[in-house]
Motif scaffolding. Structure first.
Motif: not given
Length: 80
Positions: A8-10, A20-21, A23, A29, A32, A34, A62
């Motif tokens: 969901d974050t990449s 991506a956020m 990590h 994560v 907060n 991107w 995103l």
């Protein structure tokens, strides 16, 4: 669709440009915002694909990170 979900974050494109956020090594994560990067990384600090510039360039969403990647490094264009 040129973007593919890894997490969901990449997200990444077929040329491996990505948004991506941040990590940690466990996939958790750590921020907060991107990040957006090209399908290459370089040590040339004047290049927008340098790790230094990638880590300083932050986006709130995103969609904004993806739009930056698509504009800066259009899919299908050769990179140096």
């Amino acid at each position: 669709m040129s973007w593919h979900k890894h997490l969901d974050t990449s997200w990444f494109r077929s040329d491996y440009a990505a948004a991506a956020m941040p990590h940690d090594e466990n996939g958790c994560v750590t921020g907060n915002y991107w990040l957006a990067w090209p399908p290459y990384i370089t040590d040339d600090k004047s290049d927008p694909g340098s790790l230094d510039k990638i880590l300083r360039r932050r986006f709130k969403t995103l969609e904004a990170a993806m739009a930056h990647v698509d504009k800066a490094w259009p899919l299908g264009e050769e990179t140096t």
